[in-house]
Design a protein around this motif. Structure first.
Motif, PDB file in Angstrom:
ATOM      1  N   LEU A   1      -0.867   9.492  -0.982  1.00 28.08           N
ATOM      2  CA  LEU A   1      -0.901   8.616   0.053  1.00 28.08           C
ATOM      3  C   LEU A   1       0.348   8.437   0.890  1.00 28.08           C
ATOM      4  O   LEU A   1       1.260   8.380  -0.170  1.00 28.08           O
ATOM      5  CB  LEU A   1      -1.589   7.159  -0.036  1.00 28.08           C
TER       6      LEU A   1
ATOM      7  N   LEU B   1       0.529   3.427   2.194  1.00 26.34           N
ATOM      8  CA  LEU B   1      -0.839   3.371   2.612  1.00 26.34           C
ATOM      9  C   LEU B   1      -1.482   3.249   1.346  1.00 26.34           C
ATOM     10  O   LEU B   1      -1.169   3.754   0.205  1.00 26.34           O
ATOM     11  CB  LEU B   1      -1.374   4.841   3.294  1.00 26.34           C
TER      12      LEU B   1
ATOM     13  N   HIS C   1      -7.846   2.916   8.044  1.00 27.82           N
ATOM     14  CA  HIS C   1      -6.367   2.762   8.326  1.00 27.82           C
ATOM     15  C   HIS C   1      -5.730   4.230   8.056  1.00 27.82           C
ATOM     16  O   HIS C   1      -6.382   4.907   7.265  1.00 27.82           O
ATOM     17  CB  HIS C   1      -5.698   1.779   7.546  1.00 27.82           C
ATOM     18  N   SER C   2      -5.115   4.837   8.727  1.00 24.27           N
ATOM     19  CA  SER C   2      -4.330   5.998   8.804  1.00 24.27           C
ATOM     20  C   SER C   2      -2.818   5.741   9.007  1.00 24.27           C
ATOM     21  O   SER C   2      -2.594   5.195   9.988  1.00 24.27           O
ATOM     22  CB  SER C   2      -5.044   6.962   9.634  1.00 24.27           C
ATOM     23  N   LYS C   3      -2.124   6.639   8.456  1.00 23.72           N
ATOM     24  CA  LYS C   3      -0.570   6.558   8.522  1.00 23.72           C
ATOM     25  C   LYS C   3      -0.525   8.269   8.778  1.00 23.72           C
ATOM     26  O   LYS C   3      -0.592   8.957   7.662  1.00 23.72           O
ATOM     27  CB  LYS C   3       0.234   5.947   7.551  1.00 23.72           C
TER      28      LYS C   3
ATOM     29  N   GLU D   1      -7.105   0.760   2.406  1.00 20.07           N
ATOM     30  CA  GLU D   1      -6.869   0.979   3.836  1.00 20.07           C
ATOM     31  C   GLU D   1      -7.357   1.997   4.030  1.00 20.07           C
ATOM     32  O   GLU D   1      -7.921   2.048   5.265  1.00 20.07           O
ATOM     33  CB  GLU D   1      -5.338   0.625   4.073  1.00 20.07           C
ATOM     34  N   VAL D   2      -7.400   2.967   3.265  1.00 16.79           N
ATOM     35  CA  VAL D   2      -7.942   4.363   3.945  1.00 16.79           C
ATOM     36  C   VAL D   2      -9.527   4.227   3.950  1.00 16.79           C
ATOM     37  O   VAL D   2     -10.205   4.463   4.787  1.00 16.79           O
ATOM     38  CB  VAL D   2      -7.556   5.480   2.665  1.00 16.79           C
TER      39      VAL D   2
END
Length: 147
Positions: free
Chosen positions: A97, A101, A110-112, A105-106
């Protein structure tokens, strides 16, 4: 050069392995094709119509392999691995991750983005639809398949 390695495993014995090199798009196509060639394809009958159906949802397979490219750590010389086992499919991408992150969250969408250039090109090519939606699409496809 980065690549994808694919293998088919039975009871921890690798039955055969392939490595795909070249343009990322080609690697993705070849890896998805590898999986589809090596999982079971069945059929259901609905009235007069026979419908073929893979044991795993092709949409989820595609999404897993594309996500592995978008989020991989390009500084790590390891390759993306796609492994077919008797009871599961695993897609492993170098890097873990990104940037703090969390798993929670994933799972909440959510994404980074680790590789913005790759993600932007994939978006322009129509390979990714929206940021942070890949995991939910994989889970929805699996649920529709009863997995």
């Amino acid at each position: 050069m980065k690549w994808i390695s694919c293998f088919f495993d039975n009871s921890r014995i690798i039955l055969f392995a392939l490595s795909f090199k070249g343009p990322i798009y080609t690697q993705i196509e070849e890896a998805v094709d590898f999986v589809l060639r090596n999982i079971r394809l069945g059929a259901t009958i609905d009235g007069l119509v026979r419908k073929e159906r893979y044991e795993l949802p092709p949409e989820a397979i595609r999404e897993m392999i594309i996500n592995a490219h978008c989020h991989r750590n390009l500084l790590d010389e390891s390759c993306i691995q796609v492994a077919i086992y008797d009871d599961r499919l695993e897609v492993t991408s170098p890097g873990g991750l990104y940037n703090g992150l969390t798993y929670e969250e994933v799972m909440n969408g959510h994404s980074k983005i680790r590789n913005k250039g790759i993600a932007n090109i994939f978006s322009q090519m129509g390979l990714v639809e929206a940021w942070g939606s890949g995991i939910k699409r994989i889970l929805n496809a699996a649920e529709e398949y009863g997995l």
